[in-house]
Design a protein around this motif. Sequence first.
Motif, mmCIF file in Angstrom:
data_model
loop_
_atom_site.group_PDB
_atom_site.id
_atom_site.type_symbol
_atom_site.label_atom_id
_atom_site.label_comp_id
_atom_site.label_asym_id
_atom_site.label_seq_id
_atom_site.Cartn_x
_atom_site.Cartn_y
_atom_site.Cartn_z
ATOM 1 N N LYS A 8 0.842 -1.192 0.000
ATOM 2 C CA LYS A 8 0.000 0.000 0.000
ATOM 3 C C LYS A 8 0.876 1.239 0.000
ATOM 4 O O LYS A 8 1.791 1.362 0.825
ATOM 5 N N PRO A 9 0.607 2.161 -0.910
ATOM 6 C CA PRO A 9 1.389 3.408 -0.902
ATOM 7 C C PRO A 9 0.989 4.296 0.269
ATOM 8 O O PRO A 9 0.039 3.996 1.002
ATOM 9 N N SER A 10 1.708 5.393 0.414
ATOM 10 C CA SER A 10 1.445 6.349 1.499
ATOM 11 C C SER A 10 -0.024 6.768 1.503
ATOM 12 O O SER A 10 -0.557 7.220 0.488
ATOM 13 N N VAL A 23 -12.077 10.823 -6.816
ATOM 14 C CA VAL A 23 -12.233 9.382 -7.049
ATOM 15 C C VAL A 23 -12.100 8.646 -5.716
ATOM 16 O O VAL A 23 -11.659 9.211 -4.718
ATOM 17 N N GLU A 24 -12.516 7.364 -5.708
ATOM 18 C CA GLU A 24 -12.410 6.546 -4.503
ATOM 19 C C GLU A 24 -10.930 6.323 -4.160
ATOM 20 O O GLU A 24 -10.058 6.370 -5.027
ATOM 21 N N ASP A 25 -10.684 6.021 -2.888
ATOM 22 C CA ASP A 25 -9.302 5.807 -2.434
ATOM 23 C C ASP A 25 -8.618 4.680 -3.205
ATOM 24 O O ASP A 25 -7.428 4.777 -3.530
ATOM 25 N N PHE A 26 -9.364 3.579 -3.487
ATOM 26 C CA PHE A 26 -8.683 2.454 -4.138
ATOM 27 C C PHE A 26 -8.317 2.788 -5.583
ATOM 28 O O PHE A 26 -7.336 2.268 -6.118
ATOM 29 N N VAL A 27 -9.068 3.721 -6.240
ATOM 30 C CA VAL A 27 -8.695 4.166 -7.587
ATOM 31 C C VAL A 27 -7.424 5.015 -7.504
ATOM 32 O O VAL A 27 -6.498 4.866 -8.311
ATOM 33 N N ALA A 28 -7.372 5.892 -6.486
ATOM 34 C CA ALA A 28 -6.161 6.701 -6.281
ATOM 35 C C ALA A 28 -4.964 5.795 -5.972
ATOM 36 O O ALA A 28 -3.839 6.053 -6.427
ATOM 37 N N THR A 29 -5.216 4.705 -5.222
ATOM 38 C CA THR A 29 -4.146 3.742 -4.926
ATOM 39 C C THR A 29 -3.580 3.152 -6.219
ATOM 40 O O THR A 29 -2.364 3.028 -6.392
ATOM 41 N N LEU A 30 -4.477 2.775 -7.157
ATOM 42 C CA LEU A 30 -4.033 2.226 -8.450
ATOM 43 C C LEU A 30 -3.121 3.210 -9.171
ATOM 44 O O LEU A 30 -2.129 2.810 -9.796
ATOM 45 N N VAL A 32 -1.307 5.772 -7.776
ATOM 46 C CA VAL A 32 -0.042 5.980 -7.063
ATOM 47 C C VAL A 32 0.891 4.794 -7.299
ATOM 48 O O VAL A 32 2.107 4.962 -7.442
ATOM 49 N N GLN A 33 0.320 3.585 -7.377
ATOM 50 C CA GLN A 33 1.136 2.397 -7.694
ATOM 51 C C GLN A 33 1.840 2.533 -9.046
ATOM 52 O O GLN A 33 2.868 1.914 -9.285
ATOM 53 N N ARG A 34 1.256 3.332 -9.930
ATOM 54 C CA ARG A 34 1.821 3.550 -11.265
ATOM 55 C C ARG A 34 2.692 4.808 -11.319
ATOM 56 O O ARG A 34 3.024 5.287 -12.407
ATOM 57 N N GLY A 35 3.007 5.360 -10.149
ATOM 58 C CA GLY A 35 3.886 6.527 -10.104
ATOM 59 C C GLY A 35 3.167 7.839 -10.326
ATOM 60 O O GLY A 35 3.801 8.876 -10.556
ATOM 61 N N ILE A 36 1.823 7.825 -10.272
ATOM 62 C CA ILE A 36 1.038 9.040 -10.496
ATOM 63 C C ILE A 36 0.600 9.567 -9.133
ATOM 64 O O ILE A 36 -0.251 8.968 -8.471
ATOM 65 N N ASN A 479 2.248 -0.525 -16.496
ATOM 66 C CA ASN A 479 0.866 -0.022 -16.466
ATOM 67 C C ASN A 479 -0.039 -1.175 -16.901
ATOM 68 O O ASN A 479 -0.775 -1.070 -17.871
ATOM 69 N N MET A 480 0.073 -2.279 -16.161
ATOM 70 C CA MET A 480 -0.678 -3.466 -16.531
ATOM 71 C C MET A 480 -2.155 -3.307 -16.146
ATOM 72 O O MET A 480 -2.505 -2.507 -15.283
ATOM 73 N N THR A 481 -2.996 -4.105 -16.787
ATOM 74 C CA THR A 481 -4.421 -4.131 -16.445
ATOM 75 C C THR A 481 -4.565 -4.395 -14.951
ATOM 76 O O THR A 481 -3.996 -5.371 -14.443
ATOM 77 N N PRO A 482 -5.303 -3.542 -14.212
ATOM 78 C CA PRO A 482 -5.427 -3.765 -12.766
ATOM 79 C C PRO A 482 -6.046 -5.129 -12.459
ATOM 80 O O PRO A 482 -6.996 -5.566 -13.119
ATOM 81 N N ILE A 483 -5.480 -5.787 -11.457
ATOM 82 C CA ILE A 483 -5.994 -7.083 -11.003
ATOM 83 C C ILE A 483 -6.571 -6.884 -9.613
ATOM 84 O O ILE A 483 -5.924 -6.319 -8.720
#
Length: 566
Positions: A8-10, A23-30, A32-36, A479-483
Amino acid sequence: MRWTLKPKPSEETVQHLAKALNVEDFVATLLVQRGIETFEDARRFFRPSLEDLHDPYLMKDMEKAVARIEKAIENEENILVFGDYDVDGTTAVSLVSSYLKTYYPNVATYIPDRYDEGYGISFKGIDFADDNGFSLIIALDCGIKSIDHVGYAKAKNIDFIICDHHRPGDFLPEAIAVLDPKRDDCTYPYDELCGCGIGFKLIQALGQNRNETIDDLIPYLDLVSAAIAADIVPMTGENRVLAYFGLQVINSDPRPGIKAIIHQIKKQTLDITDVVFIIAPRINAAGRIKHGNHAVELLTEFDFEQAQQFASEIEAYNSERKDLDKLITKEALKQIEENNEKERFTSVVFQEDWHKGVIGIVASRLIETYYRPTLVFTKSGDKYAASARSVKGFDVYNALEACTEHLEQFGGHMYAAGMTLKEENYQIFKDAFEKEVEKTIHPDMLTPEIAVDAEIDFADITPKLIRILKQFEPYGPQNMTPIFLTRNIKDTGHGKPLGQEDEHLKLFVKQSRSLGTEGLAAIGFNLGNKIELTTHQKPFQAVYCIDENEWKGKLSLQLRLRDIKQ
């Protein structure tokens, strides 16, 4: 399969981005995981712009390359555009040659014969240039280690411009210009371009010299996106921008050659996955089965009827490639079993009559059964030649480098490489490679991993989420398809195996009554043997991508299952 939840990122970064984007937190998590991490990062990600491409003159030696090409044109010299026989090489040759020919006629192309000349710049190709009065060779997707070849050409008064994206050796060839962002002394801001991408930067620089804008070069992006998809380079930065706009060209106004391929498969709209699995294998089939020249002919043909003829020939090569792929994979698996090599850290197989054009595909197929670094060898002249493929996280290039004393030559990337060796060194190398991999590979890497982006409930799968995920495209490495992972799922009782041998699994799943009795449609390719986990309303958990299924012109939501467990 090993399921691992991505770290989990910060939380502060995630919440800040979620608020900024609404957006929802889990979308923001996706994201941040991609460096955004910022609104500006997200703007560039969701709204790719050609203005975000870097100035091509930031690349080391670009000014020298442009000056030498302009000098060749001024002096009416003959220019030979040389490239490798795979998708990246043939698209790069097609791109640079067709661009130059729009304003200069003395341009020809050369693709080495996979079987006669092998990978990269060849002495035979240089002799061809010498015999036919070419004084400048532009090499694409190859050449970074061709010190002897460039020296040989120099002795014949032939200059080289090298456009490559592979790792350089300790020394660079003495070319007029060496364009490669992986050079230690190159400060270009993005070093993950493919060979065709480097070719595009070259024509971008030439275009700037001729007062052209980036808009003038958009028609060439169908070739660039095909190369990016096929060469499996990171789908980040410039690659993502080029692939995004290239897909638009493929779907709106592709060159006749690509249009002819699409015409054969009769699919309306192509995404990056279609480019990887439909367009790229057909372009590749020419060099694998016959000669890479056929791919260049197709991609540079401007008469649609003629392009259709070329495409039908390439379709026949692709069918032959599929048959060979199946046969050789079967023989290679049998060899591993008969030699009692199932428990090794590597798969290294050889048969002298295996078709050199498909051994790379076969190596990938073997990894599907025995998940470990894999080399498939065949006879090539008086030498053995191989293609290497690796597993996630393991650098096969470094492992080969450690065994270099047994090799004649090798080159490639972290996950794919090619090499040749002398017949008498085969067994010595095989043992050395096994020892090197055993010593350096982490045991976890020998079990396929599914990296899960986020755990969600089915209630989170809303039209808004699907709209946002569509904007994550094009997908690719980094930037793979989210799983997603969802627990406590039940099949509604309509689940069944599919396929000739019941190898696939079709389910209708729900997590609560809120979705009604129908449930969400789910398809699990090669998961048919897990149907017992889903019968009699037993709860299970699944990892999956959210997909859209097109059937008879209608789109519907579908979960593409990657794995299921109790």
